[in-house]
Design an enzyme around this catalytic site. Sequence first.
Site, PDB file in Angstrom:
ATOM      1  N   LEU A 126      14.560  25.065  20.115  1.00 33.12           N
ATOM      2  CA  LEU A 126      13.612  24.047  19.668  1.00 33.12           C
ATOM      3  C   LEU A 126      12.902  23.521  20.903  1.00 33.12           C
ATOM      4  CD1 LEU A 126      15.584  21.889  17.044  1.00 33.12           C
ATOM      5  CD2 LEU A 126      13.635  23.384  16.590  1.00 33.12           C
ATOM      6  N   ASP A 127      11.607  23.241  20.763  1.00 30.11           N
ATOM      7  CA  ASP A 127      10.891  22.640  21.882  1.00 30.11           C
ATOM      8  C   ASP A 127      11.583  21.344  22.303  1.00 30.11           C
ATOM      9  OD1 ASP A 127       8.993  24.642  21.549  1.00 30.11           O
ATOM     10  OD2 ASP A 127       7.785  23.404  20.201  1.00 30.11           O
ATOM     11  N   THR A 128      11.413  20.989  23.558  1.00 30.31           N
ATOM     12  CA  THR A 128      12.031  19.763  24.063  1.00 30.31           C
ATOM     13  C   THR A 128      11.593  18.541  23.263  1.00 30.31           C
ATOM     14  OG1 THR A 128      12.099  20.719  26.289  1.00 30.31           O
ATOM     15  CG2 THR A 128      12.350  18.327  26.106  1.00 30.31           C
ATOM     16  N   ASP A 129      10.328  18.514  22.845  1.00 31.00           N
ATOM     17  CA  ASP A 129       9.829  17.361  22.104  1.00 31.00           C
ATOM     18  C   ASP A 129       9.969  17.528  20.594  1.00 31.00           C
ATOM     19  OD1 ASP A 129       8.009  19.412  22.156  1.00 31.00           O
ATOM     20  OD2 ASP A 129       6.246  18.172  22.563  1.00 31.00           O
ATOM     21  N   THR A 130      10.685  18.553  20.153  1.00 28.41           N
ATOM     22  CA  THR A 130      10.988  18.734  18.730  1.00 28.41           C
ATOM     23  C   THR A 130      12.466  18.421  18.511  1.00 28.41           C
ATOM     24  OG1 THR A 130       9.313  20.456  18.464  1.00 28.41           O
ATOM     25  CG2 THR A 130      11.059  20.387  16.824  1.00 28.41           C
TER      26      THR A 130
END
Length: 267
Positions: A126-130
């Site tokens: 998962l993306d860091t900001d997700t």
Amino acid sequence: MKPHDAPDNDQPASQRPATDEDGLIRLQKLLAQSGVASRRKCEELMLDGLVEVDGEVVTRLGTKVDPRTAVVRVDGKRLPPISDKVYLVLNKPRGVVSTMSDPEGRPTLGDLVADRPERLFHVGRLDTDTEGLIILTNDGDFAQHLAHPSHEVDKTYVAEVEGEVHVRTVRELLAGVTLDDGPVTVTHARVVGGDPRREGSKRSIVELTIHEGRNRIVRRLLDHVGHPVRRLTRTQIGPVTLARLGPGEMRELTVAELGELMDSAQL
């Protein structure tokens, strides 16, 4: 459970029944101890022809199987084999890097499972900001198969996006969108809510399901149709949901969840 019903097994997958000295176990005992139903009901399921072992219907009571290798199905539902592996679902908080360690010192998945004795792998990223659902395991074959593009299961996301999402945009998503690196198939999309105007811009809440795992695919997809993502949460992978897990919390996959994921990964 009625004989024609599929098992609804929410028992943690690590709670495995004990075998006899020969390493085998009576089939109805395996089913009962795995949480399918009572011993008597499991015998009824066998007699009704609803139990398969390695693709063959088994109706003889007392049949023994090796629970570590046998592919057992009850009314078509897979019962995963006995294993000492662990399978966890974690609600990854926003801002946590999807790696087990980070040379830059950022918070990672490894920090969240630092008290676990196993050497864990994350299945996909998962993306860091997700934020949201991610699966962790020490079963390398399972992680590799499940993450492989040919076996990827449906993943559901809830996104807070800029602007008001109209029906025509939902139809555009469902019709298929082509990005720079190829087409994206959206199997489900709907508007689930909206926010009042903030900072002069209306917001919408969109839920969508895809099975792709390309980098930042959901963000790029929604940006392509004119609705940049403000916040993104993955809420489901195949049969596995976040349910009531708070940020940073985890639980074990259930027998039913693991069985379905193993089928998806063709294990």
